[in-house]
Design an enzyme around this catalytic site. Structure first.
Site, PDB file in Angstrom:
ATOM      1  N   GLY A  12       0.833  -1.205   0.000  1.00 16.89           N
ATOM      2  CA  GLY A  12       0.000   0.000   0.000  1.00 16.89           C
ATOM      3  C   GLY A  12       0.865   1.252   0.000  1.00 16.89           C
ATOM      4  CG  ASN A 112       5.203  -6.142   8.874  1.00 18.61           C
ATOM      5  OD1 ASN A 112       6.357  -6.241   9.282  1.00 18.61           O
ATOM      6  ND2 ASN A 112       4.221  -5.648   9.610  1.00 18.61           N
ATOM      7  CB  THR A 134       3.182   0.911   6.728  1.00 26.61           C
ATOM      8  OG1 THR A 134       1.818   0.766   7.129  1.00 26.61           O
ATOM      9  CG2 THR A 134       4.034   0.543   7.921  1.00 26.61           C
ATOM     10  CB  ILE A 135      -0.614   4.999   7.051  1.00 24.06           C
ATOM     11  CG1 ILE A 135      -1.581   3.862   6.726  1.00 24.06           C
ATOM     12  CG2 ILE A 135      -0.304   5.824   5.824  1.00 24.06           C
ATOM     13  CD1 ILE A 135      -3.010   4.349   6.488  1.00 24.06           C
ATOM     14  CG  ASP A 136      -1.280  -0.055   8.760  1.00 20.81           C
ATOM     15  OD1 ASP A 136      -2.123   0.857   8.715  1.00 20.81           O
ATOM     16  OD2 ASP A 136      -1.355  -1.088   8.054  1.00 20.81           O
ATOM     17  NE  ARG A 171     -27.003  12.641  13.868  1.00 21.09           N
ATOM     18  CZ  ARG A 171     -27.139  13.317  12.740  1.00 21.09           C
ATOM     19  NH1 ARG A 171     -26.105  13.924  12.200  1.00 21.09           N
ATOM     20  NH2 ARG A 171     -28.308  13.391  12.136  1.00 21.09           N
ATOM     21  CG  MET A 178      -7.146   2.898   6.535  1.00 20.64           C
ATOM     22  SD  MET A 178      -6.113   3.230   5.114  1.00 20.64           S
ATOM     23  CE  MET A 178      -7.183   2.624   3.808  1.00 20.64           C
ATOM     24  N   GLY A 179      -6.001   0.467   9.761  1.00 19.40           N
ATOM     25  CA  GLY A 179      -5.160  -0.360  10.621  1.00 19.40           C
ATOM     26  C   GLY A 179      -5.907  -1.643  10.938  1.00 19.40           C
ATOM     27  CD  GLU A 231      -8.583  -1.090   7.834  1.00 21.25           C
ATOM     28  OE1 GLU A 231      -7.421  -0.828   7.533  1.00 21.25           O
ATOM     29  OE2 GLU A 231      -9.467  -1.235   6.997  1.00 21.25           O
TER      30      GLU A 231
HETATM   31  O1  F6P Z   1      -1.126  -1.138   5.186  1.00 21.66           O
HETATM   32  C1  F6P Z   1      -1.713   0.087   5.070  1.00 21.66           C
HETATM   33  C2  F6P Z   1      -3.199  -0.038   4.901  1.00 21.66           C
HETATM   34  O2  F6P Z   1      -3.639   1.253   4.604  1.00 21.66           O
HETATM   35  C3  F6P Z   1      -3.978  -0.617   6.070  1.00 21.66           C
HETATM   36  O3  F6P Z   1      -4.173   0.271   7.133  1.00 21.66           O
HETATM   37  C4  F6P Z   1      -5.260  -1.021   5.403  1.00 21.66           C
HETATM   38  O4  F6P Z   1      -5.888  -2.035   6.129  1.00 21.66           O
HETATM   39  C5  F6P Z   1      -4.789  -1.504   4.082  1.00 21.66           C
HETATM   40  O5  F6P Z   1      -3.557  -0.854   3.814  1.00 21.66           O
HETATM   41  C6  F6P Z   1      -5.729  -1.245   2.953  1.00 21.66           C
HETATM   42  O6  F6P Z   1      -5.197  -1.814   1.805  1.00 21.66           O
HETATM   43  P1  F6P Z   1      -5.695  -1.531   0.325  1.00 21.66           P
HETATM   44  O7  F6P Z   1      -5.196  -0.186  -0.073  1.00 21.66           O
HETATM   45  O8  F6P Z   1      -5.079  -2.600  -0.479  1.00 21.66           O
HETATM   46  O9  F6P Z   1      -7.184  -1.559   0.369  1.00 21.66           O
END
Ligand code: F6P
Length: 356
Positions: A12, A112, A134-136, A171, A178-179, A231
């Site tokens: 990604g 990874n 990675t943003i993760d 609300r 993401m993650g 997520e």
């Molecule tokens: O690894 C980075 C990430 O953005 C995750 O946070 C996310 O679950 C995944 O990639 C989404 O992947 P894709 O862009 O293939 O939908």
């Protein structure tokens, strides 16, 4: 000294990839007689020999641009040794491209999965250097990956915007960050955005505990609740299931983590709960200043390693120092948020609930 360097981005994308590519290239051109071969769309390009020698000018003007000028793809590590219908031996094909391009080394920018394949190629005798993106932020051996801080800024900005509309309507807003496997981004943006509840994969939540917070806030003069949920977060019942069964259950219900929780809360508390999924917005656009600097530092360190002929390593940040780890020691090792992490302690000490 002359060095011919292959460079690819895999997995990604994230903001900062171009800044890192630029860092490698500019430092390499400064330090030695460098030739750089851009490999297109990650390992796919290496397998198929889809690459081209780049000009120095191609590395100019890319510092602030999101995504990757090289293109990327997901080529799962688990398939690397498998021969598919096309009968291509992918590992042999990658080695062939490396040789045909007369590369002295290969720089792989990725997460990874990318690092696992980089390690495989290093074991096969190629000179490989990894750069952790990675943003993760879930790569073992580095305090931060580039891309994370930009995504954190974006996710925090989204939570800020949700805050005002949540307050106006009284609300419960559930924001899905993401993650899938690691909750770093949710944890950091949840704290920065002032979330009331933060739910991450590492701490399966008790729905009753989350409902208590929402109920208490609904009955208080605040009236609204902000929940940041990763997520990959799951409740305690889901956590008892095998990963395969959990994913099948989610897929069958067409519920994302946030939609599932919003429904749970509507049923349990009777409040109006809405889910927001910012998705890939979190991965797009220009890198923040921190990531531009980190990417540049990582890229320059990669060039220094090439100059010194140090291979089979991945660049990393440890306590504000850029250094490198052996690929064999870090490749594929996950980095989940430790449940006693300082940031979790901090969050709990200001009253943020983790649903535990
Ligand atoms: O690894 C980075 C990430 O953005 C995750 O946070 C996310 O679950 C995944 O990639 C989404 O992947 P894709 O862009 O293939 O939908």
């Amino acid at each position: 000294m002359k060095r011919r360097i292959g460079i690819l981005t895999s997995g990604g994308d994230c903001p900062g990839l171009n800044a890192a590519i630029r860092g490698v290239a500019r430092a390499a051109y400064e330090m030695f007689d460098a030739e750089i071969v851009g490999i297109h769309d990650g390992y796919r390009g290496l397998i198929e020999g889809d690459c081209s020698e780049m000009k120095r000018s191609q590395f100019s003007g890319i510092l602030t641009i999101g995504g990757t000028i090289l293109g990327t793809s997901r080529t799962p590590f688990r398939d690397m040794r498998k021969i598919g219908d096309d009968q291509v031996d992918k590992v042999a094909a990658m080695k062939k491209t490396y040789k045909a391009q007369k590369l002295d080394c290969l720089v792989t920018l990725g997460g990874n999965g990318t690092h696992k394949t980089a390690n495989l190629l290093a074991k096969e005798g190629l000179n490989v250097i990894g750069l952790p993106k990675t943003i993760d932020n879930d790569l073992y051996g580095t305090d931060f990956t580039f891309g994370f801080h930009t995504a954190n800024d974006i996710a925090t900005g989204i939570i800020d915007r949700i805050h005002s509309t949540a307050a106006s309507h009284g609300r419960c807003m559930v924001i899905e960050i993401m993650g899938n496997k690691a909750g770093w981004l949710t944890l950091y943006s949840g704290v920065a955005g002032g979330a009331d509840v933060i739910l991450i994969p590492e701490i399966p939540y008790n729905i009753n505990k989350v409902a208590e917070v929402v109920k208490r806030r609904a009955e208080s003069n605040k009236g609204f609740t902000i929940i940041a949920i990763a997520e990959g977060a799951m409740d305690r019942e889901e956590a008892k299931l095998k990963k395969k069964d959990r994913e099948a259950k989610r897929a069958a219900s067409h519920f994302s983590a946030s939609a599932y929780l919003a429904q749970q809360l509507q049923e349990a508390v009777g409040v109006e709960a809405r889910s927001v999924v910012p998705g890939h917005i979190q991965r797009g656009g220009t890198p923040c200043a921190y990531d531009r600097i980190l990417s540049t530092e990582f890229g320059v360190h990669a060039a220094e390693l090439i100059r010194d002929e140090i291979y089979g390593v991945s660049v990393a940040l440890k306590g504000n120092q850029v250094h490198h780890n052996l690929l064999s020691e870090i490749a594929g090792v996950p980095k989940p948020v430790p449940v006693d992490h300082q940031m979790i302690v901090t969050a709990k000490n200001i009253g943020i609930s983790f649903g535990d």
